[in-house]
Design a protein around this motif. Structure first.
Motif, PDB file in Angstrom:
ATOM      1  N   GLN A  98      27.967   6.285  -6.259  1.00  0.00           N
ATOM      2  CA  GLN A  98      28.282   6.467  -7.667  1.00  0.00           C
ATOM      3  C   GLN A  98      27.098   6.104  -8.565  1.00  0.00           C
ATOM      4  OE1 GLN A  98      29.375   4.136  -5.698  1.00  0.00           O
ATOM      5  NE2 GLN A  98      29.650   2.168  -6.709  1.00  0.00           N
ATOM      6  N   GLN A  99      26.057   5.533  -8.011  1.00  0.00           N
ATOM      7  CA  GLN A  99      24.916   5.134  -8.822  1.00  0.00           C
ATOM      8  C   GLN A  99      23.722   6.018  -8.506  1.00  0.00           C
ATOM      9  OE1 GLN A  99      24.050   0.993  -8.563  1.00  0.00           O
ATOM     10  NE2 GLN A  99      26.161   0.371  -8.764  1.00  0.00           N
ATOM     11  N   ASN A 100      22.832   6.206  -9.487  1.00  0.00           N
ATOM     12  CA  ASN A 100      21.614   6.954  -9.264  1.00  0.00           C
ATOM     13  C   ASN A 100      20.512   5.994  -8.857  1.00  0.00           C
ATOM     14  OD1 ASN A 100      22.704   9.482 -10.075  1.00  0.00           O
ATOM     15  ND2 ASN A 100      22.513   8.857 -12.219  1.00  0.00           N
ATOM     16  N   LEU A 101      20.024   6.129  -7.636  1.00  0.00           N
ATOM     17  CA  LEU A 101      18.962   5.262  -7.163  1.00  0.00           C
ATOM     18  C   LEU A 101      17.649   5.646  -7.833  1.00  0.00           C
ATOM     19  CD1 LEU A 101      19.847   5.127  -3.380  1.00  0.00           C
ATOM     20  CD2 LEU A 101      20.560   3.609  -5.224  1.00  0.00           C
ATOM     21  N   GLU A 102      16.869   4.641  -8.160  1.00  0.00           N
ATOM     22  CA  GLU A 102      15.683   4.865  -8.965  1.00  0.00           C
ATOM     23  C   GLU A 102      14.469   5.179  -8.091  1.00  0.00           C
ATOM     24  OE1 GLU A 102      15.006   1.935 -11.957  1.00  0.00           O
ATOM     25  OE2 GLU A 102      17.132   1.682 -12.363  1.00  0.00           O
ATOM     26  N   TYR A 103      14.482   6.331  -7.449  1.00  0.00           N
ATOM     27  CA  TYR A 103      13.295   6.804  -6.753  1.00  0.00           C
ATOM     28  C   TYR A 103      13.171   8.300  -6.965  1.00  0.00           C
ATOM     29  CZ  TYR A 103      16.005   8.989  -3.025  1.00  0.00           C
ATOM     30  OH  TYR A 103      16.846   9.796  -2.328  1.00  0.00           O
ATOM     31  N   GLU A 104      11.938   8.790  -6.868  1.00  0.00           N
ATOM     32  CA  GLU A 104      11.679  10.214  -7.010  1.00  0.00           C
ATOM     33  C   GLU A 104      10.501  10.579  -6.130  1.00  0.00           C
ATOM     34  OE1 GLU A 104      10.414  13.551 -10.389  1.00  0.00           O
ATOM     35  OE2 GLU A 104      10.628  11.413 -10.927  1.00  0.00           O
ATOM     36  N   ILE A 105      10.662  11.627  -5.327  1.00  0.00           N
ATOM     37  CA  ILE A 105       9.552  12.136  -4.528  1.00  0.00           C
ATOM     38  C   ILE A 105       8.692  13.005  -5.428  1.00  0.00           C
ATOM     39  CG2 ILE A 105       8.906  13.600  -2.582  1.00  0.00           C
ATOM     40  CD1 ILE A 105      11.474  12.678  -1.197  1.00  0.00           C
ATOM     41  N   LEU A 106       7.429  12.642  -5.566  1.00  0.00           N
ATOM     42  CA  LEU A 106       6.528  13.327  -6.495  1.00  0.00           C
ATOM     43  C   LEU A 106       5.760  14.461  -5.825  1.00  0.00           C
ATOM     44  CD1 LEU A 106       5.055  10.148  -8.240  1.00  0.00           C
ATOM     45  CD2 LEU A 106       6.978  11.566  -9.004  1.00  0.00           C
ATOM     46  N   LYS A 107       5.352  14.253  -4.568  1.00  0.00           N
ATOM     47  CA  LYS A 107       4.547  15.275  -3.891  1.00  0.00           C
ATOM     48  C   LYS A 107       4.622  15.078  -2.382  1.00  0.00           C
ATOM     49  CE  LYS A 107       0.016  15.016  -3.795  1.00  0.00           C
ATOM     50  NZ  LYS A 107      -1.430  15.064  -4.163  1.00  0.00           N
ATOM     51  N   VAL A 108       4.704  16.177  -1.663  1.00  0.00           N
ATOM     52  CA  VAL A 108       4.634  16.175  -0.202  1.00  0.00           C
ATOM     53  C   VAL A 108       3.555  17.158   0.207  1.00  0.00           C
ATOM     54  CG1 VAL A 108       5.860  16.610   1.962  1.00  0.00           C
ATOM     55  CG2 VAL A 108       7.088  15.615   0.013  1.00  0.00           C
ATOM     56  N   SER A 109       2.592  16.706   1.019  1.00  0.00           N
ATOM     57  CA  SER A 109       1.469  17.565   1.384  1.00  0.00           C
ATOM     58  C   SER A 109       0.963  17.215   2.774  1.00  0.00           C
ATOM     59  CB  SER A 109       0.332  17.401   0.368  1.00  0.00           C
ATOM     60  OG  SER A 109      -0.232  16.099   0.459  1.00  0.00           O
ATOM     61  N   GLU A 110      -0.063  17.908   3.220  1.00  0.00           N
ATOM     62  CA  GLU A 110      -0.745  17.530   4.451  1.00  0.00           C
ATOM     63  C   GLU A 110      -1.453  16.194   4.226  1.00  0.00           C
ATOM     64  OE1 GLU A 110      -0.265  19.464   7.119  1.00  0.00           O
ATOM     65  OE2 GLU A 110       0.984  20.635   5.748  1.00  0.00           O
ATOM     66  N   ILE A 111      -1.769  15.497   5.308  1.00  0.00           N
ATOM     67  CA  ILE A 111      -2.442  14.206   5.197  1.00  0.00           C
ATOM     68  C   ILE A 111      -3.882  14.431   4.718  1.00  0.00           C
ATOM     69  CG2 ILE A 111      -3.199  12.125   6.403  1.00  0.00           C
ATOM     70  CD1 ILE A 111      -0.205  12.294   6.307  1.00  0.00           C
ATOM     71  N   ARG A 112      -4.191  13.889   3.520  1.00  0.00           N
ATOM     72  CA  ARG A 112      -5.532  14.051   2.957  1.00  0.00           C
ATOM     73  C   ARG A 112      -6.132  12.725   2.477  1.00  0.00           C
ATOM     74  NH1 ARG A 112      -2.827  18.497   0.281  1.00  0.00           N
ATOM     75  NH2 ARG A 112      -3.356  20.494   1.264  1.00  0.00           N
ATOM     76  N   HIS A 113      -5.290  11.778   2.101  1.00  0.00           N
ATOM     77  CA  HIS A 113      -5.798  10.530   1.514  1.00  0.00           C
ATOM     78  C   HIS A 113      -6.577   9.735   2.559  1.00  0.00           C
ATOM     79  CE1 HIS A 113      -5.938   6.702  -0.592  1.00  0.00           C
ATOM     80  NE2 HIS A 113      -5.524   7.320  -1.682  1.00  0.00           N
ATOM     81  N   PHE A 114      -7.735   9.234   2.154  1.00  0.00           N
ATOM     82  CA  PHE A 114      -8.623   8.525   3.079  1.00  0.00           C
ATOM     83  C   PHE A 114      -7.921   7.333   3.742  1.00  0.00           C
ATOM     84  CE2 PHE A 114     -11.683   5.083   3.867  1.00  0.00           C
ATOM     85  CZ  PHE A 114     -12.517   5.703   4.784  1.00  0.00           C
ATOM     86  N   ALA A 115      -7.158   6.569   2.946  1.00  0.00           N
ATOM     87  CA  ALA A 115      -6.496   5.379   3.488  1.00  0.00           C
ATOM     88  C   ALA A 115      -5.480   5.748   4.566  1.00  0.00           C
ATOM     89  CB  ALA A 115      -5.812   4.597   2.369  1.00  0.00           C
ATOM     90  N   LEU A 116      -4.780   6.867   4.379  1.00  0.00           N
ATOM     91  CA  LEU A 116      -3.788   7.290   5.364  1.00  0.00           C
ATOM     92  C   LEU A 116      -4.461   7.848   6.614  1.00  0.00           C
ATOM     93  CD1 LEU A 116      -1.119   8.977   3.059  1.00  0.00           C
ATOM     94  CD2 LEU A 116      -1.296   6.587   3.798  1.00  0.00           C
ATOM     95  N   ILE A 117      -5.566   8.543   6.423  1.00  0.00           N
ATOM     96  CA  ILE A 117      -6.332   9.022   7.575  1.00  0.00           C
ATOM     97  C   ILE A 117      -6.823   7.837   8.402  1.00  0.00           C
ATOM     98  CG2 ILE A 117      -8.500  10.149   8.262  1.00  0.00           C
ATOM     99  CD1 ILE A 117      -8.090  12.048   5.878  1.00  0.00           C
ATOM    100  N   GLN A 118      -7.344   6.822   7.739  1.00  0.00           N
ATOM    101  CA  GLN A 118      -7.823   5.630   8.444  1.00  0.00           C
ATOM    102  C   GLN A 118      -6.686   4.918   9.169  1.00  0.00           C
ATOM    103  OE1 GLN A 118     -11.256   6.466   8.408  1.00  0.00           O
ATOM    104  NE2 GLN A 118     -11.196   4.259   8.784  1.00  0.00           N
ATOM    105  N   TYR A 119      -5.518   4.888   8.539  1.00  0.00           N
ATOM    106  CA  TYR A 119      -4.373   4.228   9.162  1.00  0.00           C
ATOM    107  C   TYR A 119      -3.962   4.961  10.436  1.00  0.00           C
ATOM    108  CZ  TYR A 119       0.143   1.887   9.592  1.00  0.00           C
ATOM    109  OH  TYR A 119       1.211   1.165  10.060  1.00  0.00           O
ATOM    110  N   LEU A 120      -3.939   6.287  10.394  1.00  0.00           N
ATOM    111  CA  LEU A 120      -3.615   7.059  11.601  1.00  0.00           C
ATOM    112  C   LEU A 120      -4.661   6.831  12.686  1.00  0.00           C
ATOM    113  CD1 LEU A 120      -2.451  10.462  10.067  1.00  0.00           C
ATOM    114  CD2 LEU A 120      -1.019   8.774  11.239  1.00  0.00           C
ATOM    115  N   ILE A 121      -5.924   6.687  12.282  1.00  0.00           N
ATOM    116  CA  ILE A 121      -6.990   6.437  13.257  1.00  0.00           C
ATOM    117  C   ILE A 121      -6.792   5.076  13.920  1.00  0.00           C
ATOM    118  CG2 ILE A 121      -9.469   5.993  13.491  1.00  0.00           C
ATOM    119  CD1 ILE A 121      -9.931   8.162  11.353  1.00  0.00           C
ATOM    120  N   THR A 122      -6.450   4.051  13.110  1.00  0.00           N
ATOM    121  CA  THR A 122      -6.248   2.717  13.698  1.00  0.00           C
ATOM    122  C   THR A 122      -5.050   2.692  14.637  1.00  0.00           C
ATOM    123  OG1 THR A 122      -4.875   1.940  11.841  1.00  0.00           O
ATOM    124  CG2 THR A 122      -7.259   1.577  11.686  1.00  0.00           C
TER     125      THR A 122
END
Length: 274
Positions: A98-122
């Motif tokens: 009955q309540q609206n949770l306060e989250y919103e998905i802003l963007k979904v894409s291929e992995i491009r961010h440097f920090a996420l690439i590094q995390y996958l590498i580790t």
């Protein structure tokens, strides 16, 4: 995280599971557990997973995720919130429709961010980046991003170096084999173990099931009958061991593959040991 955020976003099932408490009788909406504050032979704690609350018929006490931690740890509200923030996965889901949770998905894409690439590498699974997404989302007015793995209800399991949450409804993820009507299934607790397995085994010879949490076990027990071989790649901890035992008690053809990574928490941790 404040009290209201905790009540709205953290699953009561996950909180109970973190204390190694599991239902004696359950279905998708409700369950009965043994009481939190005493020993008993007949479970009296009624848990409503939709309302995200519990009621003890023996004492008349009502509980939410915060008061459960307070009762078990005998601690203050502040310490309970600290426990919830540091010990558990955030699980943003429809616990109170009955309540609206306060989250919103802003963007979904291929992995491009440097920090996420590094995390996958580790985590040594960068080669499997096409099996996950980069997800940007806003929660309670703040923006975040991470590696997203979609579940069967359209929610995302989101990971980065600092956090582990679910955005959207919590669910399992089924991935069917390239071969139609496979009679084998490999079961994983989290998606990094699945990515690790896919790196180790290039060809998709079986179906895959990622639980995304052992609290989702109740959803899949009726779906395993058709498989001749069930391979369990679950964590070497209390929750993982509980899930292994529960599956093996029902399915005699379920094989515990955690011996491969004995001495490590999970398959990915073992794979990254060198």
């Amino acid at each position: 995280m404040n009290c209201e955020e905790a009540k709205q976003t953290i699953s009561i099932r996950v909180v109970l599971e973190s204390f190694n408490l599991f239902p004696i009788k359950d279905n998708q909406r409700t369950a009965f557990y043994f009481a939190l504050d005493r020993e008993e032979r007949t479970p009296s704690l009624s848990v409503d997973f939709i309302k995200n609350k519990a009621f003890d018929f023996g004492t008349g006490k009502s509980y939410d995720v915060i008061s459960i931690v307070q009762q078990i740890n005998q601690c203050s509200v502040a310490d309970a919130l600290k426990y919830l923030a540091t010990k558990l996965d955030f699980s943003i889901q429809n616990v109170q429709p009955q309540q609206n949770l306060e989250y919103e998905i802003l963007k979904v894409s291929e992995i491009r961010h440097f920090a996420l690439i590094q995390y996958l590498i580790t985590r040594r699974v960068y080669e499997q980046k096409d099996l996950v997404k980069e997800i940007h989302y806003e929660m309670y007015g703040k923006k975040y991003f991470g590696i997203g793995f979609i579940n069967d209800s359209g929610g995302f399991e989101v990971r980065n170096k600092f956090s582990k949450i679910c955005v959207g409804k919590k669910d399992v993820t089924w991935i069917k084999s390239e071969i139609n009507n496979s009679n084998e299934v490999a079961i994983f607790e989290g998606f990094f173990d699945y990515l690790t397995f896919r790196k180790m085994q290039k060809h998709q010879n079986s179906d895959y099931l990622i639980l995304n949490s052992t609290s989702m076990l109740f959803k899949i027990e009726n779906d395993l009958d058709k498989y001749h071989k069930i391979s369990l790649f679950l964590d070497n901890d209390k929750n993982g061991n509980f899930a292994k035992t529960k599956i093996q008690n029902v399915f005699m053809n379920a094989e515990d593959c955690s011996l491969i990574y004995e001495g490590y928490n999970d398959l990915n941790e073992w794979y990254c040991k060198d």
